[in-house]
Design an enzyme around this catalytic site. Structure first.
Site, PDB file in Angstrom:
ATOM      1  N   VAL A 129       0.843  -1.210   0.000  1.00 44.05           N
ATOM      2  CA  VAL A 129       0.000   0.000   0.000  1.00 44.05           C
ATOM      3  C   VAL A 129       0.876   1.258   0.000  1.00 44.05           C
ATOM      4  O   VAL A 129       0.651   2.183  -0.798  1.00 44.05           O
ATOM      5  CB  VAL A 129      -0.950   0.005   1.225  1.00 44.05           C
ATOM      6  N   VAL A 141     -11.183  -0.108   4.648  1.00 43.88           N
ATOM      7  CA  VAL A 141     -12.281  -1.004   4.242  1.00 43.88           C
ATOM      8  C   VAL A 141     -12.556  -0.832   2.744  1.00 43.88           C
ATOM      9  O   VAL A 141     -12.694   0.289   2.258  1.00 43.88           O
ATOM     10  CB  VAL A 141     -13.586  -0.701   5.023  1.00 43.88           C
ATOM     11  N   GLU A 188      -3.046 -10.210   3.553  1.00 43.87           N
ATOM     12  CA  GLU A 188      -2.339  -9.606   4.682  1.00 43.87           C
ATOM     13  C   GLU A 188      -0.986 -10.299   4.838  1.00 43.87           C
ATOM     14  O   GLU A 188      -0.774 -11.402   4.314  1.00 43.87           O
ATOM     15  CB  GLU A 188      -3.157  -9.796   5.962  1.00 43.87           C
ATOM     16  N   LYS A 228     -13.005  -5.230   9.533  1.00 43.28           N
ATOM     17  CA  LYS A 228     -13.653  -4.236   8.666  1.00 43.28           C
ATOM     18  C   LYS A 228     -15.108  -4.011   9.078  1.00 43.28           C
ATOM     19  O   LYS A 228     -15.619  -2.889   9.039  1.00 43.28           O
ATOM     20  CB  LYS A 228     -13.567  -4.679   7.205  1.00 43.28           C
ATOM     21  N   GLY A 281      -5.134  -4.541  -2.945  1.00 44.67           N
ATOM     22  CA  GLY A 281      -4.063  -4.290  -3.898  1.00 44.67           C
ATOM     23  C   GLY A 281      -3.500  -2.890  -3.741  1.00 44.67           C
ATOM     24  O   GLY A 281      -4.111  -2.031  -3.102  1.00 44.67           O
ATOM     25  N   GLY A 312     -10.745  -1.395   0.024  1.00 46.37           N
ATOM     26  CA  GLY A 312      -9.700  -0.949  -0.909  1.00 46.37           C
ATOM     27  C   GLY A 312     -10.021   0.421  -1.487  1.00 46.37           C
ATOM     28  O   GLY A 312     -10.034   1.421  -0.781  1.00 46.37           O
TER      29      GLY A 312
HETATM   30  P1  NAP Z   1       3.246  -4.755   3.625  1.00 44.52           P
HETATM   31  O1  NAP Z   1       3.388  -4.907   2.152  1.00 44.52           O
HETATM   32  O2  NAP Z   1       3.712  -5.836   4.504  1.00 44.52           O
HETATM   33  O3  NAP Z   1       3.946  -3.371   4.034  1.00 44.52           O
HETATM   34  C1  NAP Z   1       4.201  -2.999   5.369  1.00 44.52           C
HETATM   35  C2  NAP Z   1       5.247  -1.909   5.379  1.00 44.52           C
HETATM   36  O4  NAP Z   1       5.421  -1.440   6.704  1.00 44.52           O
HETATM   37  C3  NAP Z   1       6.622  -2.388   4.901  1.00 44.52           C
HETATM   38  O5  NAP Z   1       7.242  -1.371   4.158  1.00 44.52           O
HETATM   39  C4  NAP Z   1       7.393  -2.634   6.195  1.00 44.52           C
HETATM   40  O6  NAP Z   1       8.779  -2.428   6.053  1.00 44.52           O
HETATM   41  C5  NAP Z   1       6.805  -1.549   7.086  1.00 44.52           C
HETATM   42  N1  NAP Z   1       6.836  -1.907   8.500  1.00 44.52           N
HETATM   43  C6  NAP Z   1       6.116  -2.883   9.129  1.00 44.52           C
HETATM   44  N2  NAP Z   1       6.408  -2.902  10.439  1.00 44.52           N
HETATM   45  C7  NAP Z   1       7.338  -1.942  10.637  1.00 44.52           C
HETATM   46  C8  NAP Z   1       8.042  -1.468  11.773  1.00 44.52           C
HETATM   47  N3  NAP Z   1       7.874  -2.003  12.974  1.00 44.52           N
HETATM   48  N4  NAP Z   1       8.925  -0.450  11.607  1.00 44.52           N
HETATM   49  C9  NAP Z   1       9.120   0.088  10.400  1.00 44.52           C
HETATM   50  N5  NAP Z   1       8.470  -0.288   9.281  1.00 44.52           N
HETATM   51  C10 NAP Z   1       7.594  -1.299   9.406  1.00 44.52           C
HETATM   52  O7  NAP Z   1       1.709  -4.517   4.008  1.00 44.52           O
HETATM   53  P2  NAP Z   1       0.569  -3.879   3.093  1.00 44.52           P
HETATM   54  O8  NAP Z   1      -0.101  -4.941   2.319  1.00 44.52           O
HETATM   55  O9  NAP Z   1       1.063  -2.671   2.395  1.00 44.52           O
HETATM   56  O10 NAP Z   1      -0.472  -3.448   4.229  1.00 44.52           O
HETATM   57  C11 NAP Z   1      -0.206  -2.348   5.050  1.00 44.52           C
HETATM   58  C12 NAP Z   1      -1.473  -1.959   5.813  1.00 44.52           C
HETATM   59  O11 NAP Z   1      -2.505  -1.648   4.901  1.00 44.52           O
HETATM   60  C13 NAP Z   1      -2.035  -3.069   6.704  1.00 44.52           C
HETATM   61  O12 NAP Z   1      -2.634  -2.478   7.822  1.00 44.52           O
HETATM   62  C14 NAP Z   1      -3.088  -3.726   5.823  1.00 44.52           C
HETATM   63  O13 NAP Z   1      -4.094  -4.369   6.577  1.00 44.52           O
HETATM   64  C15 NAP Z   1      -3.624  -2.496   5.118  1.00 44.52           C
HETATM   65  N6  NAP Z   1      -4.268  -2.736   3.825  1.00 44.52           N
HETATM   66  C16 NAP Z   1      -3.670  -3.537   2.896  1.00 44.52           C
HETATM   67  C17 NAP Z   1      -4.267  -3.697   1.659  1.00 44.52           C
HETATM   68  C18 NAP Z   1      -3.662  -4.563   0.585  1.00 44.52           C
HETATM   69  O14 NAP Z   1      -4.334  -4.806  -0.421  1.00 44.52           O
HETATM   70  N7  NAP Z   1      -2.446  -5.036   0.725  1.00 44.52           N
HETATM   71  C19 NAP Z   1      -5.477  -3.039   1.379  1.00 44.52           C
HETATM   72  C20 NAP Z   1      -6.061  -2.241   2.374  1.00 44.52           C
HETATM   73  C21 NAP Z   1      -5.437  -2.081   3.578  1.00 44.52           C
HETATM   74  P3  NAP Z   1       9.667  -3.385   5.104  1.00 44.52           P
HETATM   75  O15 NAP Z   1       9.185  -3.129   3.718  1.00 44.52           O
HETATM   76  O16 NAP Z   1      11.065  -2.921   5.300  1.00 44.52           O
HETATM   77  O17 NAP Z   1       9.401  -4.776   5.561  1.00 44.52           O
HETATM   78  N1  HSE Z   2      -6.057  -8.451   2.796  1.00 44.45           N
HETATM   79  C1  HSE Z   2      -7.122  -7.543   2.523  1.00 44.45           C
HETATM   80  C2  HSE Z   2      -8.097  -8.198   1.572  1.00 44.45           C
HETATM   81  C3  HSE Z   2      -6.570  -6.284   1.932  1.00 44.45           C
HETATM   82  O1  HSE Z   2      -7.760  -9.207   0.957  1.00 44.45           O
HETATM   83  O2  HSE Z   2      -9.221  -7.696   1.462  1.00 44.45           O
HETATM   84  C4  HSE Z   2      -7.607  -5.204   1.724  1.00 44.45           C
HETATM   85  O3  HSE Z   2      -8.070  -4.706   2.924  1.00 44.45           O
END
Ligand code: NAP
Ligand code: HSE
Length: 433
Positions: free
Chosen positions: A20, A138, A196, A211, A308, A140
């Site tokens: 994200v 919630v 996740e 959510k 995504g 996306g």
């Molecule tokens: P991700 O790809 O795992 O990215 C997490 C980022 O946070 C990484 O850059 C990581 O660093 C950094 N990070 C984690 N813990 C840390 C710490 N203690 N200190 C410093 N940096 C830290 O996760 P994501 O998929 O982007 O999701 C991030 C958030 O958005 C979550 O809350 C998730 O539920 C939410 N979300 C995700 C999506 C989705 O589609 N993926 C959609 C909606 C909401 P490194 O890169 O160095 O490991």
């Molecule tokens: N892991 C979550 C999903 C990301 O699949 O819906 C979006 O919130």
């Protein structure tokens, strides 16, 4: 300085630059000119906190801004807005609280954090006169938070039914349409950046429950402990369930359901059969959708890509825009001020009235069907449709029921489970709609 804007930049501190966060950097860079014009001041990425400085990042990121020292973000008084896309509860909670204390508005996509501490964070933001914005948490890219907070401010949400986990919907769709195994489909969802960090949060139903708690805050003004939301994931759904559901005119979706039940509130997350003819049945792959029923408005449905990098970044950056505009206009905190919550009790799942899909795997011998029907009848459960087909061992007796009370149905199923003719545990899936 961006043309048409003479104001000092709004400086952003990014906590996280993964799926994200990377999308956020890309969007802030690609659309910088238009975003600056929309705010009336340039948006400037001041610092980007990550865990691993050496990891590959989106090419748009200026590596000189990357740090692993949280002090360089949280302790920098020139940063105006904190954008949290790290995920998890700790240290995200502590850092978001610190930012709010320091009178910085916060944008977050972290539904786990909001489900656990949302009301407290909203109150802290309110007290500090800053905003806590969470459109990305919630659906996306679907503007569901804004819709509930602003468009529904004049109405009352009576119920909501949503496909709110992109990974679950993607996995169910790929298993159903392409015949993938559960593990293969989860792997694909991970590779596409939908899942996740711990995909059990998705397939176990917990992410959807988080959510639903966030949606309930806005839709029903409810302060809910997510541990009280009955939650089931999709692991138990087998290919045969998809096929049999289809035979009865349904598809299987993973749903989050909320209903204002007066004193109490009905909230639940589980796989469900929904009629093929309903709009939600055609929401496939990573798409999410939330169907709302407003007391005055009536039905309303929002749909779009639910997970995504770029869909979520659209929501996060839209929040950044709102927060930055409010800051530059000297009215921060308005967004959060409208959120009012009180503790609401969740209706226990045993009291639910629902229709059910039941798949019994039993020995193929005389009297078995009669004994199943008798046990169901004793519990006041009546059968709507029924088919029987050969199973690898014994037969599948498959039925949908009319409305029944869950605790009565469970009584009947316990009585049936105790019978020697049962080959495998009975599959039970609620029918919604
Ligand atoms: P991700 O790809 O795992 O990215 C997490 C980022 O946070 C990484 O850059 C990581 O660093 C950094 N990070 C984690 N813990 C840390 C710490 N203690 N200190 C410093 N940096 C830290 O996760 P994501 O998929 O982007 O999701 C991030 C958030 O958005 C979550 O809350 C998730 O539920 C939410 N979300 C995700 C999506 C989705 O589609 N993926 C959609 C909606 C909401 P490194 O890169 O160095 O490991
Ligand atoms: N892991 C979550 C999903 C990301 O699949 O819906 C979006 O919130």
């Amino acid at each position: 300085m961006i043309s048409g804007t003479s104001q000092r930049p709004v400086r952003l501190g990014l906590l996280g630059c993964g799926t994200v966060g990377g999308g956020v950097v890309k969007l802030l860079t690609d659309n910088a000119k238009y975003l600056g014009m929309r705010v009336g001041a340039p948006l400037e990425i001041a610092r980007v906190l990550v865990r691993d400085e050496k990891k590959e990042r989106v090419p748009e990121l200026d590596r000189a801004l990357v740090t692993t020292d949280p002090e360089l973000v949280l302790g920098d008084d020139t940063i105006d807005v904190i954008v949290e896309t790290m995920g998890g509860l700790d240290p995200a909670r502590e850092w978001v609280e610190r930012a709010i204390e320091n009178k910085k508005s916060v944008v977050t996509a972290n539904k786990a954090l909001l489900a656990a501490h949302g009301p407290d964070l909203v109150e802290r933001a309110h007290a500090a006169g800053v905003d806590l914005a969470f459109e990305g948490s919630v659906g996306g890219g679907i503007p569901i938070i804004r819709t509930l907070r602003e468009a529904f401010a004049s109405d009352w949400v009576q119920s909501l039914t949503g496909i709110v986990n992109g990974t679950c919907n993607y996995v169910l769709t790929r298993m159903n349409d392409a015949g993938l195994s559960f593990d293969e489909a989860v792997k694909e969802a991970q590779n596409k950046g939908y899942a996740e960090a711990d995909p059990e949060l998705d397939v176990g139903g917990h992410d959807a429950a988080h959510k639903l708690v966030v949606l309930a805050m806005l839709a029903f003004g409810a302060r809910i402990d997510s541990k009280n939301v009955p939650t089931e994931g999709i692991r138990a759904i087998e290919p045969i369930d998809h096929r049999l559901a289809k035979r009865f005119g349904y598809v299987i979706k993973h749903l989050a359901v909320g209903r204002d039940a007066g004193e109490q509130i009905e909230l639940r997350v589980h796989p469900a059969l929904i009629a093929q003819s309903t709009p939600l049945a055609n929401v496939s792959g990573v798409l999410n959708a939330i169907a709302l029923e407003g007391a005055a408005l009536g039905p309303c449905m929002l749909s779009g890509r639910g997970a995504g990098d770029m869909p979520t970044a659209v929501s996060v950056v839209a929040d950044v825009l709102d927060v930055a505009r409010a800051l530059r206009s000297g009215v921060p905190g308005l967004m959060t001020r409208g959120i009012q919550m009180q503790v609401r009790k969740v209706v226990p799942i045993e009291e639910l009235r629902s229709r059910y899909f039941l798949r019994f795997n039993v020995e193929n011998k005389p009297g078995v069907l009669a004994r199943i029907a008798l046990a169901l009848g004793d519990a006041g459960v009546t059968v709507e449709q029924m088919v029987q087909e050969e199973a690898p061992s014994g037969v599948h007796v498959v039925m949908t029921t009319h409305q029944a009370i869950e605790k009565e149905l469970r009584k009947a199923l316990n009585a049936i489970a105790a019978q020697s003719f049962v080959v495998r545990p009975t599959q039970v899936i609620r029918v919604v709609g």
